[in-house]
Design a protein around this motif. Structure first.
Motif, PDB file in Angstrom:
ATOM      1  N   LEU A  18       0.799  -1.225   0.000  1.00  0.00           N
ATOM      2  CA  LEU A  18       0.000   0.000   0.000  1.00  0.00           C
ATOM      3  C   LEU A  18       0.831   1.274   0.000  1.00  0.00           C
ATOM      4  O   LEU A  18       0.298   2.354  -0.281  1.00  0.00           O
ATOM      5  N   GLY A  22      -0.775   4.391   2.704  1.00  0.00           N
ATOM      6  CA  GLY A  22      -1.819   3.381   2.729  1.00  0.00           C
ATOM      7  C   GLY A  22      -1.957   2.600   4.015  1.00  0.00           C
ATOM      8  O   GLY A  22      -2.698   1.616   4.048  1.00  0.00           O
ATOM      9  N   TRP A  23      -1.282   3.028   5.079  1.00  0.00           N
ATOM     10  CA  TRP A  23      -1.425   2.311   6.347  1.00  0.00           C
ATOM     11  C   TRP A  23      -1.113   3.234   7.518  1.00  0.00           C
ATOM     12  O   TRP A  23      -0.432   4.237   7.376  1.00  0.00           O
ATOM     13  N   VAL A  48      -5.351  -0.342   7.363  1.00  0.00           N
ATOM     14  CA  VAL A  48      -4.971  -0.217   5.956  1.00  0.00           C
ATOM     15  C   VAL A  48      -5.968   0.677   5.238  1.00  0.00           C
ATOM     16  O   VAL A  48      -7.167   0.641   5.519  1.00  0.00           O
ATOM     17  N   PRO A  50      -6.554   1.302   1.457  1.00  0.00           N
ATOM     18  CA  PRO A  50      -6.339   1.113   0.025  1.00  0.00           C
ATOM     19  C   PRO A  50      -6.945   2.258  -0.778  1.00  0.00           C
ATOM     20  O   PRO A  50      -7.906   2.905  -0.336  1.00  0.00           O
ATOM     21  N   GLN A  55      -6.424  -2.775  -4.997  1.00  0.00           N
ATOM     22  CA  GLN A  55      -5.669  -2.875  -3.741  1.00  0.00           C
ATOM     23  C   GLN A  55      -6.486  -3.581  -2.653  1.00  0.00           C
ATOM     24  O   GLN A  55      -5.937  -4.347  -1.866  1.00  0.00           O
ATOM     25  N   VAL A  59      -5.274  -6.852  -0.600  1.00  0.00           N
ATOM     26  CA  VAL A  59      -5.281  -6.931   0.865  1.00  0.00           C
ATOM     27  C   VAL A  59      -6.044  -8.167   1.323  1.00  0.00           C
ATOM     28  O   VAL A  59      -5.587  -8.913   2.207  1.00  0.00           O
TER      29      VAL A  59
END
Length: 474
Positions: A18, A22-23, A48, A50, A55, A59
């Motif tokens: 990500l 993204g996290w 997370v 996305p 994405q 995941v």
């Protein structure tokens, strides 16, 4: 391989997948683990965020290989703890807030296609700019997300005219438990090609798939609107008023909300800008919105006079400006906030047939009074669709923590009273909030056993490893 080693490898894999935007680590973003009603404390191994359906699929595949649960997170406004993991086990919190684009709007088709991370109010405003209406309206519309609205089949104050969230959804895109992507976004009113997977996913609380986008139904804007607050004799009187308006004005009733005397008192106590619009206090009220053609207000005035002559209506205030309309609606729409400030010790979300509303209210009030006559009860709700909320408070002047400390079994007793009366009135213990983690045990008691067995079979078929929102609903 140990669980700790397994989760460590998964977290590193997701971070790489990500990228830095993204996290988030849970310690840096505690807001993702808060229960809006302060009953639970959530936890998680990683948050997370996305930015695409692809994405999300990646995941889900990664978590599936590691056998680690995924808890979908919308706006965090859910009332039954469906958005937080409350057990001490590894889990990934998945928020779609970065997937917040309006993908398209088709005025000729009266539809709009949006990503699941769109805020409800953004969809409403986009529709308004295009002279259309998106009919979902709930108190948290400034922060709740479309994905969460659909996952919980949100209701709100305009169900009477526009239906629940499922009634406003034409198509869905979703990621399933194996990471496959369901592409069913076509904005069709008719599609009779087998099982309706869209309706299966709507209301499933993220336990069968993760909704990533939706095609939504739009409606025309009305020419004229009228807001009225009316005093009635009883909940049954409120229904009589609704019937006489609908009999003469058809489907122009957009919202029709019941309030008790205590509700008005709490609203004016906790919000300085709010006032009781009546000189004489009454025990029951209705706040309604009527929308239609350019002669809507004049027709409504005639119907209200008819209801007054028939002694259905005791008094009424017709808003003369947008500001007056907003203030009348705030008396009802601030209910969650003033109930919280007052210290509600029990809150319910019940639906019963319209013909049983008076029985439900009378029996609940009597049974709670028998349990402890000092308790105060605020009953309100979407009376036009049978959705009645019961909020119970300790004696006036008592604090919630101290009262519960001396009455440790009270909350469970109140919940069972309300649930049992709901069952006896052929109702549902969850009208619009869902089951989440809060009501799982209640569902086992009050739901049809065949329905529960079928639900479990569907869950096992679509999510055999149980990675999608584990611990919610089932």
């Amino acid at each position: 391989m140990s669980t700790s080693h397994n989760i460590h490898n998964l977290l590193e894999e997701l971070k790489t997948l990500l990228g830095p935007k993204g996290w988030r680590m849970p310690a840096d973003a505690p807001g993702y683990f808060i229960d809006a009603r302060d009953r639970f404390r959530g936890n998680g191994s990683l948050i997370v965020l996305p930015s695409s359906t692809e994405q999300v699929s990646q995941v889900v595949q990664s978590c599936g290989r590691a056998k680690i649960g995924i808890v979908p997170f919308g706006g965090g406004t859910g009332g039954v703890a469906g958005h937080i993991e409350i057990l001490d086990r590894p889990s990934i919190t998945l928020s779609l807030e970065r997937m917040n684009q309006i993908r398209s709007i088709d005025i000729a088709n009266d539809s709009i296609t949006v990503e699941a991370g769109c805020i409800l109010e953004t969809v409403q405003k986009t529709a308004n700019l295009n002279e259309r209406r998106f009919g979902l309206s709930i108190a948290s519309q400034g922060s709740c997300l479309i994905g969460g609205n659909l996952a919980t089949n949100a209701g709100g104050i305009q169900v009477l005219r526009y239906g629940n969230a499922r009634d406003m959804c034409l198509g869905l895109e979703a990621v399933m438990a194996d990471g496959s992507i369901l592409n069913d976004l076509n904005p069709l009113r008719k599609d009779n090609t087998g099982y309706d997977l869209r309706h299966l996913l709507i209301g499933s609380e993220g336990t069968l798939g993760i909704i990533t986008a939706a095609a939504l139904k739009l409606s025309p804007q009305p020419d004229e609107a009228a807001t009225v607050m009316a005093a009635v004799h009883s909940p049954g009187g409120a229904l009589s008023l609704l019937h006489i308006i609908r009999n003469h004005m058809g489907d122009t009733v957009t919202a029709f909300e019941l309030m008790s005397r205590l509700g008005v008192d709490l609203a004016t106590r906790h919000f300085d800008e709010l006032r009781d619009p009546f000189d004489t206090p009454h025990q029951w009220y209705v706040v309604m919105e009527i929308e239609g053609s350019a002669d809507t207000r004049s027709k409504l005035e005639t119907i209200l006079q008819m209801a007054f002559d028939q002694e259905i209506l005791r008094d009424a205030v017709l808003a003369q400006s947008d500001q007056q309309s907003r203030l009348l609606w705030r008396l009802r729409e601030h209910a969650y906030e003033y109930n919280t400030r007052e210290g509600a010790i029990c809150s319910s979300d019940t639906a019963v047939p319209l013909s049983r509303i008076q029985d439900f209210v009378d029996t609940v009030l009597a049974n709670i009074g028998d349990l402890d006559p000092r308790l105060r009860v605020n009953i309100y709700g979407h009376v036009g669709d049978g959705n009645i909320h019961v909020n119970v408070f300790g004696p006036d002047g008592s604090s919630k923590p101290s009262f519960l400390a001396t009455h440790p079994d009270l909350q469970q007793s109140l919940r069972m009273i309300i649930n049992e009366v709901t069952r006896d009135c052929q109702g549902s213990i969850s009208a619009e909030h869902g089951i989440g983690r809060l009501k799982k045990s209640d569902l086992q008691i009050f739901a049809d056993p065949t329905k529960l067995a079928i639900m479990l079979q569907i869950k096992q078929a679509l999510d055999p490893d149980g990675i999608l929102n584990p611990g919610a609903l089932l």
